[in-house]
Design a protein around this motif. Sequence first.
Motif, PDB file in Angstrom:
ATOM      1  N   MET A   1      28.665  45.863   8.418  1.00  0.00           N
ATOM      2  CA  MET A   1      27.633  45.118   7.690  1.00  0.00           C
ATOM      3  C   MET A   1      27.338  43.809   8.420  1.00  0.00           C
ATOM      4  SD  MET A   1      27.109  47.081   5.042  1.00  0.00           S
ATOM      5  CE  MET A   1      26.216  46.046   3.869  1.00  0.00           C
ATOM      6  N   PHE A   2      26.087  43.443   8.507  1.00  0.00           N
ATOM      7  CA  PHE A   2      25.705  42.144   9.081  1.00  0.00           C
ATOM      8  C   PHE A   2      24.794  41.469   8.061  1.00  0.00           C
ATOM      9  CE2 PHE A   2      22.981  39.501  11.981  1.00  0.00           C
ATOM     10  CZ  PHE A   2      24.001  38.688  12.485  1.00  0.00           C
ATOM     11  N   HIS A   3      25.271  40.373   7.511  1.00  0.00           N
ATOM     12  CA  HIS A   3      24.504  39.639   6.486  1.00  0.00           C
ATOM     13  C   HIS A   3      23.930  40.570   5.419  1.00  0.00           C
ATOM     14  CE1 HIS A   3      24.945  35.631   8.195  1.00  0.00           C
ATOM     15  NE2 HIS A   3      25.038  36.281   9.337  1.00  0.00           N
TER      16      HIS A   3
ATOM     17  N   GLU B   1      28.674  36.742  34.247  1.00  0.00           N
ATOM     18  CA  GLU B   1      29.940  37.323  33.772  1.00  0.00           C
ATOM     19  C   GLU B   1      30.230  36.967  32.325  1.00  0.00           C
ATOM     20  OE1 GLU B   1      32.169  35.448  36.814  1.00  0.00           O
ATOM     21  OE2 GLU B   1      31.908  37.086  38.226  1.00  0.00           O
ATOM     22  N   ALA B   2      29.177  36.879  31.530  1.00  0.00           N
ATOM     23  CA  ALA B   2      29.379  36.571  30.114  1.00  0.00           C
ATOM     24  C   ALA B   2      30.154  37.707  29.447  1.00  0.00           C
ATOM     25  CB  ALA B   2      28.027  36.397  29.438  1.00  0.00           C
ATOM     26  N   VAL B   3      31.045  37.332  28.565  1.00  0.00           N
ATOM     27  CA  VAL B   3      31.891  38.319  27.884  1.00  0.00           C
ATOM     28  C   VAL B   3      31.464  38.416  26.414  1.00  0.00           C
ATOM     29  CG1 VAL B   3      34.260  38.871  27.190  1.00  0.00           C
ATOM     30  CG2 VAL B   3      33.822  37.859  29.437  1.00  0.00           C
ATOM     31  N   TYR B   4      31.279  39.617  25.960  1.00  0.00           N
ATOM     32  CA  TYR B   4      30.879  39.852  24.563  1.00  0.00           C
ATOM     33  C   TYR B   4      31.903  40.711  23.842  1.00  0.00           C
ATOM     34  CZ  TYR B   4      26.192  38.017  25.380  1.00  0.00           C
ATOM     35  OH  TYR B   4      25.145  37.197  25.650  1.00  0.00           O
ATOM     36  N   GLY B   5      31.870  40.646  22.518  1.00  0.00           N
ATOM     37  CA  GLY B   5      32.637  41.565  21.685  1.00  0.00           C
ATOM     38  C   GLY B   5      31.696  42.617  21.108  1.00  0.00           C
ATOM     39  N   ALA B   6      32.263  43.731  20.662  1.00  0.00           N
ATOM     40  CA  ALA B   6      31.433  44.791  20.084  1.00  0.00           C
ATOM     41  C   ALA B   6      32.255  45.590  19.093  1.00  0.00           C
ATOM     42  CB  ALA B   6      30.907  45.713  21.181  1.00  0.00           C
ATOM     43  N   VAL B   7      31.556  46.281  18.210  1.00  0.00           N
ATOM     44  CA  VAL B   7      32.203  47.222  17.289  1.00  0.00           C
ATOM     45  C   VAL B   7      31.397  48.521  17.291  1.00  0.00           C
ATOM     46  CG1 VAL B   7      33.082  45.367  15.796  1.00  0.00           C
ATOM     47  CG2 VAL B   7      30.882  46.431  15.260  1.00  0.00           C
ATOM     48  N   VAL B   8      32.079  49.616  16.922  1.00  0.00           N
ATOM     49  CA  VAL B   8      31.337  50.863  16.712  1.00  0.00           C
ATOM     50  C   VAL B   8      30.865  50.801  15.266  1.00  0.00           C
ATOM     51  CG1 VAL B   8      31.404  53.382  16.810  1.00  0.00           C
ATOM     52  CG2 VAL B   8      32.863  52.034  18.336  1.00  0.00           C
ATOM     53  N   ALA B   9      29.559  50.637  15.080  1.00  0.00           N
ATOM     54  CA  ALA B   9      29.040  50.285  13.753  1.00  0.00           C
ATOM     55  C   ALA B   9      29.298  51.374  12.718  1.00  0.00           C
ATOM     56  CB  ALA B   9      27.545  49.979  13.853  1.00  0.00           C
TER      57      ALA B   9
ATOM     58  N   ALA C   1      27.423  47.895  18.022  1.00  0.00           N
ATOM     59  CA  ALA C   1      26.873  46.571  17.734  1.00  0.00           C
ATOM     60  C   ALA C   1      27.538  45.572  18.671  1.00  0.00           C
ATOM     61  CB  ALA C   1      27.126  46.173  16.279  1.00  0.00           C
ATOM     62  N   VAL C   2      26.756  44.960  19.551  1.00  0.00           N
ATOM     63  CA  VAL C   2      27.287  43.880  20.393  1.00  0.00           C
ATOM     64  C   VAL C   2      27.036  42.580  19.629  1.00  0.00           C
ATOM     65  CG1 VAL C   2      27.088  42.663  22.602  1.00  0.00           C
ATOM     66  CG2 VAL C   2      26.996  45.166  22.532  1.00  0.00           C
ATOM     67  N   LEU C   3      28.065  41.748  19.567  1.00  0.00           N
ATOM     68  CA  LEU C   3      28.035  40.594  18.660  1.00  0.00           C
ATOM     69  C   LEU C   3      27.599  39.311  19.365  1.00  0.00           C
ATOM     70  CD1 LEU C   3      31.466  41.429  16.968  1.00  0.00           C
ATOM     71  CD2 LEU C   3      29.172  42.227  16.317  1.00  0.00           C
ATOM     72  N   CYS C   4      27.087  38.395  18.582  1.00  0.00           N
ATOM     73  CA  CYS C   4      26.756  37.051  19.076  1.00  0.00           C
ATOM     74  C   CYS C   4      25.709  37.083  20.197  1.00  0.00           C
ATOM     75  CB  CYS C   4      28.028  36.345  19.544  1.00  0.00           C
ATOM     76  SG  CYS C   4      27.917  34.552  19.531  1.00  0.00           S
ATOM     77  N   THR C   5      24.651  37.851  19.989  1.00  0.00           N
ATOM     78  CA  THR C   5      23.624  37.985  21.029  1.00  0.00           C
ATOM     79  C   THR C   5      22.330  37.247  20.675  1.00  0.00           C
ATOM     80  OG1 THR C   5      22.800  40.018  20.007  1.00  0.00           O
ATOM     81  CG2 THR C   5      24.462  40.265  21.745  1.00  0.00           C
ATOM     82  N   GLY C   6      22.394  36.368  19.669  1.00  0.00           N
ATOM     83  CA  GLY C   6      21.162  35.727  19.198  1.00  0.00           C
ATOM     84  C   GLY C   6      20.552  34.727  20.174  1.00  0.00           C
TER      85      GLY C   6
END
Length: 421
Positions: free
Chosen positions: A5-7, A322-330, A370-375
Amino acid sequence: MENFMFHDCDTVDLAKKFGTPLYVMSEDEITERVRTLKSLFDDKYERCRTHFASKAFLSRDILRILTRENIGLDVVSGGELYLARDMNFPPERIAFHGNSKSAREITEGLGYGVGKFVCDSIQEITVIDGLARAAGKIAKILIRVNPGVEGHTHRHMLTSGGRTKFGLTPEEIADAVSMCSGLANIDMAGFHFHVGSQMMDERAHLGAIDVMLELIKKTRAGQGFETRILDMGGGFGVAYTDADKPSPIADFLGAMTSRVEEFCASNGLARPDLIIEPGRYIAGPSGITLYTVCNVKETPGGVVYIGVDGGYFDNPRPALYEAVYGAVVANKYGDTPDRVVTIAGKCCESGDILIRDIALPKVERGDIIAVLCTGAYNHSMASNYNKNPIPAVVMINGGHPRISVRGQTYEDIYACDAMEV
Ligand SMILES: *Cc1c(COP(=O)(O)O)cnc(C)c1O
């Protein structure tokens, strides 16, 4: 197994309804972040102002939110200014930045009546003076100073220190200030610095503020110049993954404002108006990107590649710095990670890897990632490389998602191709 869930929106439903790749932004999160800054900064001392750095994310919707929340805007190009103007963003709250502004851009800024130009060279000041005279205007300016402090961030995100292209050195400022007093169409109001982006703590900002305060003191003693505005830039870090531990924004701002207050008090200086210009802090954590998994394969070397339907064209940051992101399998949120995989973008570049070595639950074709913090710095940096359409932006407000920026069509990609058929 549950859905991510996102917001208050089920991201798997969003992917189904709007398609992927898809940028998802939360108006509630943007608003809350702006209000946090206002309560910590704008409302803390009179004569403080927050400007949103529009290069982080720009759309009509965010301009509507910023106008409503009564904060300012940084633009760095005629293109960014165009949308602000089209949305009637209050011109006096706009600062026009950039190290290499064209005559056209300066004229457009003067025409709209932007609140200030942030000047990056002595030559630019004289050019603005000339164009302002031609337009019958007085241009208010700040001079960008390179305070020479090195921040702790990737070298492509550094904007201070000995080799950066940005700003004048403190040694050049006395001459610049004297020159301004002889230019009839320039109203020199103060100084600007921006130490760089994604700073994890306030050390670099404080180091820069110390340099600036000395400069303010020196130009007052030497040139009789009263600094009315000190713009302290952006650069407040956010957590892309659990490994990132940025100082709370209150610590950044508390330390920065007290440093200015104390120095001014002990040196008998009037405290200048203060400006901050966060981009990432407001937009970054307010967005995620949804992708569909197209294939899963394992190389003989044992790397498991998850191929998704987006990549470099919607998020060039991993390849750029080389930016590092987090992700989840939605669609498998909460499942236990079972192996380490690499999420690959679809562009024809070996460097198009979105996330290297991330532990995820078993991923299959058709899953939603879902890759996070991509705004921040994703949609605004998107391109049509490999002729991929730039994905849509969905804005969630109070649990309700709607299209905020429509996704490009193939026709959009070629809309400017002038060949007659
Ligand atoms: C990029 C930039 C900002 C915003 O940086 P963030 O790291 O997104 O906060 C602010 N000011 C200037 C001059 C910039 O170039």
